[in-house]
Design a protein around this motif. Sequence first.
Motif, PDB file in Angstrom:
ATOM      1  N   THR A 199      41.916  41.746  37.177  1.00  0.00           N
ATOM      2  CA  THR A 199      42.701  41.523  36.130  1.00  0.00           C
ATOM      3  C   THR A 199      43.815  42.012  36.185  1.00  0.00           C
ATOM      4  OG1 THR A 199      42.514  41.265  34.389  1.00  0.00           O
ATOM      5  CG2 THR A 199      41.733  43.494  34.744  1.00  0.00           C
ATOM      6  N   SER A 200      44.318  41.603  35.796  1.00  0.00           N
ATOM      7  CA  SER A 200      45.635  42.178  35.286  1.00  0.00           C
ATOM      8  C   SER A 200      46.926  42.033  33.374  1.00  0.00           C
ATOM      9  CB  SER A 200      47.017  40.786  35.954  1.00  0.00           C
ATOM     10  OG  SER A 200      48.604  41.450  35.436  1.00  0.00           O
ATOM     11  N   LEU A 221      50.429  45.965  45.038  1.00  0.00           N
ATOM     12  CA  LEU A 221      49.868  47.190  45.130  1.00  0.00           C
ATOM     13  C   LEU A 221      48.643  46.706  43.919  1.00  0.00           C
ATOM     14  CD1 LEU A 221      50.489  50.186  44.430  1.00  0.00           C
ATOM     15  CD2 LEU A 221      51.918  50.075  43.147  1.00  0.00           C
ATOM     16  N   PHE A 222      47.143  47.422  44.224  1.00  0.00           N
ATOM     17  CA  PHE A 222      46.260  47.205  43.109  1.00  0.00           C
ATOM     18  C   PHE A 222      45.791  49.124  42.732  1.00  0.00           C
ATOM     19  CE2 PHE A 222      46.568  44.080  46.693  1.00  0.00           C
ATOM     20  CZ  PHE A 222      45.193  43.051  46.295  1.00  0.00           C
ATOM     21  N   ASP A 252      45.720  53.928  42.543  1.00  0.00           N
ATOM     22  CA  ASP A 252      46.701  53.275  43.407  1.00  0.00           C
ATOM     23  C   ASP A 252      46.957  53.174  44.442  1.00  0.00           C
ATOM     24  OD1 ASP A 252      47.501  52.724  40.009  1.00  0.00           O
ATOM     25  OD2 ASP A 252      48.966  52.909  40.707  1.00  0.00           O
ATOM     26  N   ILE A 253      46.429  51.885  45.440  1.00  0.00           N
ATOM     27  CA  ILE A 253      46.591  51.931  47.005  1.00  0.00           C
ATOM     28  C   ILE A 253      46.503  50.372  47.585  1.00  0.00           C
ATOM     29  CG2 ILE A 253      44.830  51.807  48.698  1.00  0.00           C
ATOM     30  CD1 ILE A 253      42.687  53.043  46.656  1.00  0.00           C
ATOM     31  N   LYS A 254      47.850  50.859  48.257  1.00  0.00           N
ATOM     32  CA  LYS A 254      48.551  48.893  48.854  1.00  0.00           C
ATOM     33  C   LYS A 254      47.508  48.528  49.788  1.00  0.00           C
ATOM     34  CE  LYS A 254      52.966  47.482  50.333  1.00  0.00           C
ATOM     35  NZ  LYS A 254      54.469  47.148  51.021  1.00  0.00           N
ATOM     36  N   LEU A 255      47.349  47.812  49.482  1.00  0.00           N
ATOM     37  CA  LEU A 255      46.844  46.360  50.566  1.00  0.00           C
ATOM     38  C   LEU A 255      47.501  44.980  50.693  1.00  0.00           C
ATOM     39  CD1 LEU A 255      43.174  47.001  49.223  1.00  0.00           C
ATOM     40  CD2 LEU A 255      44.275  48.021  50.778  1.00  0.00           C
ATOM     41  N   GLN A 264      48.029  44.687  39.728  1.00  0.00           N
ATOM     42  CA  GLN A 264      46.640  43.908  39.349  1.00  0.00           C
ATOM     43  C   GLN A 264      45.524  44.986  39.693  1.00  0.00           C
ATOM     44  OE1 GLN A 264      45.240  39.976  41.168  1.00  0.00           O
ATOM     45  NE2 GLN A 264      47.190  40.237  42.685  1.00  0.00           N
ATOM     46  N   ILE A 265      44.613  45.105  38.332  1.00  0.00           N
ATOM     47  CA  ILE A 265      43.912  45.745  38.451  1.00  0.00           C
ATOM     48  C   ILE A 265      42.507  45.314  38.720  1.00  0.00           C
ATOM     49  CG2 ILE A 265      42.795  47.763  36.263  1.00  0.00           C
ATOM     50  CD1 ILE A 265      45.335  46.897  34.725  1.00  0.00           C
TER      51      ILE A 265
END
Length: 188
Positions: A81-82, A117-118, A110-113, A100-101
Amino acid sequence: MSKLDDLKSHLRKGNIYKREELQKWSSSIDRHLSELINEGILKKVGPGLYHFPKKNAFGFEPPADQLLIKKFLDNDNFLITSFNSFNALGLGTTQLYNKQIVYNHLRSGDIKLGNKLFSFRKKSAFPQKPTKEFLVVDLINNLEALAEDQPKILEKTLKKATALDQSSLEYAIEKYATPKTRKLLAAV
């Protein structure tokens, strides 16, 4: 056939792979991964995650968020979601957010995929698809993080809550609300 060619033969365009999955086809996985990345066959999209991108008329297709997170978490029990979703409630929220959450049961932080950034948030409960009632509860849960006129948005949100299906709202409050949100919605 070389060991690298053997590894390549198991790769399928559009798929995302974990390092551990690829290890069964290679005795020198780190060297082979490095070679595949240098050749442009694989792209590293996260910690221990590799994507074999499909090519279209515009270049390489990025991996779908749903697939990327499913592979990263090793399950499909999550909700992406966001804060942008709150704009659909018609409360005057207009701010756009680029993060995005991901509500899930396993990870936080927080992790960059890929190139996004998620924000992973560990929650005990979340719906499979967001409802208006969930969005109202989630908005109040996250009110302090919004870059909006918070008192004004809260007032509009509480008013909006009275127009929603009350049994669905009660369920959403019971399942997803923080204690502070419960207090604020108690009057509704």
